[in-house]
Motif scaffolding. Structure first.
Motif, PDB file in Angstrom:
ATOM      1  N   THR A   1       0.833  -1.204   0.000  1.00  0.00           N
ATOM      2  CA  THR A   1       0.000   0.000   0.000  1.00  0.00           C
ATOM      3  C   THR A   1       0.868   1.254   0.000  1.00  0.00           C
ATOM      4  O   THR A   1       0.590   2.217  -0.723  1.00  0.00           O
ATOM      5  CB  THR A   1      -0.933  -0.001   1.231  1.00  0.00           C
ATOM      6  OG1 THR A   1      -1.709  -1.197   1.206  1.00  0.00           O
ATOM      7  CG2 THR A   1      -1.859   1.195   1.228  1.00  0.00           C
ATOM      8  N   MET A   2       1.935   1.246   0.788  1.00  0.00           N
ATOM      9  CA  MET A   2       2.825   2.414   0.833  1.00  0.00           C
ATOM     10  C   MET A   2       3.522   2.631  -0.501  1.00  0.00           C
ATOM     11  O   MET A   2       3.680   3.775  -0.947  1.00  0.00           O
ATOM     12  CB  MET A   2       3.861   2.247   1.947  1.00  0.00           C
ATOM     13  CG  MET A   2       3.298   2.504   3.320  1.00  0.00           C
ATOM     14  SD  MET A   2       4.458   2.371   4.702  1.00  0.00           S
ATOM     15  CE  MET A   2       6.035   2.669   4.050  1.00  0.00           C
ATOM     16  N   ILE A   3       3.933   1.571  -1.161  1.00  0.00           N
ATOM     17  CA  ILE A   3       4.609   1.704  -2.456  1.00  0.00           C
ATOM     18  C   ILE A   3       3.664   2.275  -3.508  1.00  0.00           C
ATOM     19  O   ILE A   3       4.036   3.161  -4.280  1.00  0.00           O
ATOM     20  CB  ILE A   3       5.203   0.351  -2.891  1.00  0.00           C
ATOM     21  CG1 ILE A   3       6.384  -0.008  -1.979  1.00  0.00           C
ATOM     22  CG2 ILE A   3       5.621   0.365  -4.357  1.00  0.00           C
ATOM     23  CD1 ILE A   3       6.911  -1.403  -2.159  1.00  0.00           C
ATOM     24  N   VAL A   4       2.422   1.793  -3.519  1.00  0.00           N
ATOM     25  CA  VAL A   4       1.431   2.318  -4.466  1.00  0.00           C
ATOM     26  C   VAL A   4       1.165   3.793  -4.175  1.00  0.00           C
ATOM     27  O   VAL A   4       1.112   4.630  -5.088  1.00  0.00           O
ATOM     28  CB  VAL A   4       0.122   1.491  -4.410  1.00  0.00           C
ATOM     29  CG1 VAL A   4      -0.990   2.178  -5.175  1.00  0.00           C
ATOM     30  CG2 VAL A   4       0.372   0.092  -4.964  1.00  0.00           C
ATOM     31  N   ALA A   5       0.991   4.151  -2.892  1.00  0.00           N
ATOM     32  CA  ALA A   5       0.736   5.547  -2.527  1.00  0.00           C
ATOM     33  C   ALA A   5       1.906   6.440  -2.924  1.00  0.00           C
ATOM     34  O   ALA A   5       1.716   7.546  -3.432  1.00  0.00           O
ATOM     35  CB  ALA A   5       0.464   5.656  -1.024  1.00  0.00           C
ATOM     36  N   LEU A   6       3.125   5.978  -2.699  1.00  0.00           N
ATOM     37  CA  LEU A   6       4.305   6.747  -3.085  1.00  0.00           C
ATOM     38  C   LEU A   6       4.373   6.920  -4.602  1.00  0.00           C
ATOM     39  O   LEU A   6       4.667   8.011  -5.098  1.00  0.00           O
ATOM     40  CB  LEU A   6       5.576   6.051  -2.582  1.00  0.00           C
ATOM     41  CG  LEU A   6       6.891   6.762  -2.856  1.00  0.00           C
ATOM     42  CD1 LEU A   6       6.909   8.133  -2.199  1.00  0.00           C
ATOM     43  CD2 LEU A   6       8.046   5.919  -2.351  1.00  0.00           C
ATOM     44  N   GLY A   7       4.070   5.865  -5.342  1.00  0.00           N
ATOM     45  CA  GLY A   7       4.052   5.957  -6.802  1.00  0.00           C
ATOM     46  C   GLY A   7       3.020   6.960  -7.300  1.00  0.00           C
ATOM     47  O   GLY A   7       3.295   7.757  -8.202  1.00  0.00           O
ATOM     48  N   LEU A   8       1.821   6.931  -6.703  1.00  0.00           N
ATOM     49  CA  LEU A   8       0.782   7.904  -7.087  1.00  0.00           C
ATOM     50  C   LEU A   8       1.202   9.328  -6.742  1.00  0.00           C
ATOM     51  O   LEU A   8       0.984  10.263  -7.527  1.00  0.00           O
ATOM     52  CB  LEU A   8      -0.539   7.554  -6.413  1.00  0.00           C
ATOM     53  CG  LEU A   8      -1.241   6.293  -6.927  1.00  0.00           C
ATOM     54  CD1 LEU A   8      -2.449   5.958  -6.051  1.00  0.00           C
ATOM     55  CD2 LEU A   8      -1.665   6.478  -8.374  1.00  0.00           C
TER      56      LEU A   8
ATOM     57  N   LEU B   1       4.236  10.535  -6.533  1.00  0.00           N
ATOM     58  CA  LEU B   1       5.264  10.961  -7.487  1.00  0.00           C
ATOM     59  C   LEU B   1       4.667  11.257  -8.857  1.00  0.00           C
ATOM     60  O   LEU B   1       5.078  12.211  -9.525  1.00  0.00           O
ATOM     61  CB  LEU B   1       6.350   9.889  -7.606  1.00  0.00           C
ATOM     62  CG  LEU B   1       7.282   9.741  -6.409  1.00  0.00           C
ATOM     63  CD1 LEU B   1       8.199   8.538  -6.588  1.00  0.00           C
ATOM     64  CD2 LEU B   1       8.101  11.011  -6.219  1.00  0.00           C
ATOM     65  N   ALA B   2       3.686  10.454  -9.271  1.00  0.00           N
ATOM     66  CA  ALA B   2       3.046  10.683 -10.571  1.00  0.00           C
ATOM     67  C   ALA B   2       2.311  12.019 -10.589  1.00  0.00           C
ATOM     68  O   ALA B   2       2.413  12.783 -11.563  1.00  0.00           O
ATOM     69  CB  ALA B   2       2.085   9.542 -10.887  1.00  0.00           C
ATOM     70  N   PHE B   3       1.566  12.319  -9.528  1.00  0.00           N
ATOM     71  CA  PHE B   3       0.833  13.587  -9.468  1.00  0.00           C
ATOM     72  C   PHE B   3       1.780  14.771  -9.317  1.00  0.00           C
ATOM     73  O   PHE B   3       1.539  15.843  -9.857  1.00  0.00           O
ATOM     74  CB  PHE B   3      -0.188  13.583  -8.330  1.00  0.00           C
ATOM     75  CG  PHE B   3      -1.427  12.798  -8.660  1.00  0.00           C
ATOM     76  CD1 PHE B   3      -2.237  13.146  -9.729  1.00  0.00           C
ATOM     77  CD2 PHE B   3      -1.776  11.690  -7.901  1.00  0.00           C
ATOM     78  CE1 PHE B   3      -3.366  12.415 -10.039  1.00  0.00           C
ATOM     79  CE2 PHE B   3      -2.911  10.954  -8.198  1.00  0.00           C
ATOM     80  CZ  PHE B   3      -3.707  11.320  -9.268  1.00  0.00           C
ATOM     81  N   THR B   4       2.880  14.604  -8.612  1.00  0.00           N
ATOM     82  CA  THR B   4       3.851  15.684  -8.442  1.00  0.00           C
ATOM     83  C   THR B   4       4.519  16.007  -9.768  1.00  0.00           C
ATOM     84  O   THR B   4       4.659  17.170 -10.133  1.00  0.00           O
ATOM     85  CB  THR B   4       4.925  15.283  -7.403  1.00  0.00           C
ATOM     86  OG1 THR B   4       4.281  14.985  -6.172  1.00  0.00           O
ATOM     87  CG2 THR B   4       5.921  16.393  -7.189  1.00  0.00           C
ATOM     88  N   SER B   5       4.902  14.977 -10.514  1.00  0.00           N
ATOM     89  CA  SER B   5       5.561  15.232 -11.792  1.00  0.00           C
ATOM     90  C   SER B   5       4.568  15.750 -12.831  1.00  0.00           C
ATOM     91  O   SER B   5       4.928  16.527 -13.696  1.00  0.00           O
ATOM     92  CB  SER B   5       6.271  13.987 -12.305  1.00  0.00           C
ATOM     93  OG  SER B   5       5.337  12.968 -12.579  1.00  0.00           O
ATOM     94  N   ALA B   6       3.300  15.352 -12.742  1.00  0.00           N
ATOM     95  CA  ALA B   6       2.290  15.856 -13.683  1.00  0.00           C
ATOM     96  C   ALA B   6       1.931  17.300 -13.365  1.00  0.00           C
ATOM     97  O   ALA B   6       1.544  18.050 -14.254  1.00  0.00           O
ATOM     98  CB  ALA B   6       1.031  14.988 -13.618  1.00  0.00           C
ATOM     99  N   GLY B   7       2.105  17.715 -12.126  1.00  0.00           N
ATOM    100  CA  GLY B   7       1.769  19.074 -11.706  1.00  0.00           C
ATOM    101  C   GLY B   7       2.810  20.090 -12.107  1.00  0.00           C
ATOM    102  O   GLY B   7       2.550  21.281 -12.135  1.00  0.00           O
ATOM    103  N   SER B   8       3.998  19.673 -12.438  1.00  0.00           N
ATOM    104  CA  SER B   8       5.041  20.620 -12.851  1.00  0.00           C
ATOM    105  C   SER B   8       5.220  20.528 -14.359  1.00  0.00           C
ATOM    106  O   SER B   8       5.036  19.491 -14.966  1.00  0.00           O
ATOM    107  CB  SER B   8       6.355  20.299 -12.132  1.00  0.00           C
ATOM    108  OG  SER B   8       6.822  19.030 -12.526  1.00  0.00           O
TER     109      SER B   8
END
Length: 137
Positions: free
Chosen positions: A113-120, A122-129
């Motif tokens: 669960t933590m790995i999936v949350a971390l992946g999400l 990071l995905a939203f952070t990189s999509a936001g910039s």
């Protein structure tokens, strides 16, 4: 041919009388459903015993102090609801207690669960910039 030959003959006689055995080992004591997912396979040899999953992976192995000389006895001997194993050898009776490792499964679930949350995240952070320095509005 002195006493040494007699002792060697005794050891050979013990080995000749031994037969390896295989047993269905239910996790819960009294579970007679052999198709249950909580059943294991108990293999008893001359020098060790092994517990296998239904798919054949080794769950645990233990050395035996001596050659088994009687049938394996299965039951809940300590009252915890799980099947225990008793094996008789020339030097006495040896008991083995089955225990589950629920915490291991819980830990695996939490780490996943933590790995999936971390992946999400990071995905939203990189999509936001973006490359031109502008931000989302």
């Amino acid at each position: 041919g002195g006493d040494g030959d007699g002792l060697q003959g005794t050891n050979e006689l013990k080995k000749a009388a031994f037969l390896p055995s295989t047993h269905i080992l239910p996790l819960k004591s009294g579970d007679s459903d052999t198709s249950s997912n909580t059943n294991y396979i108990l293999l008893v040899g001359e020098k060790s015993l092994s517990v296998l999953s239904q798919k054949g992976s080794v769950r645990t192995e233990m050395d035996l102090p001596d050659l088994p000389i009687g049938p394996v006895v299965l039951g809940d001997f300590n009252g915890d609801g799980y099947t225990d194993v008793i094996i008789r050898t020339h030097d006495g009776f040896h008991g083995f207690v089955m225990k589950t490792r629920l915490a291991t499964h819980l830990f695996t679930l939490l780490m996943g669960t933590m790995i999936v949350a971390l992946g999400l995240a990071l995905a939203f952070t990189s999509a936001g910039s973006s490359d031109d320095g502008s931000s989302w509005r």
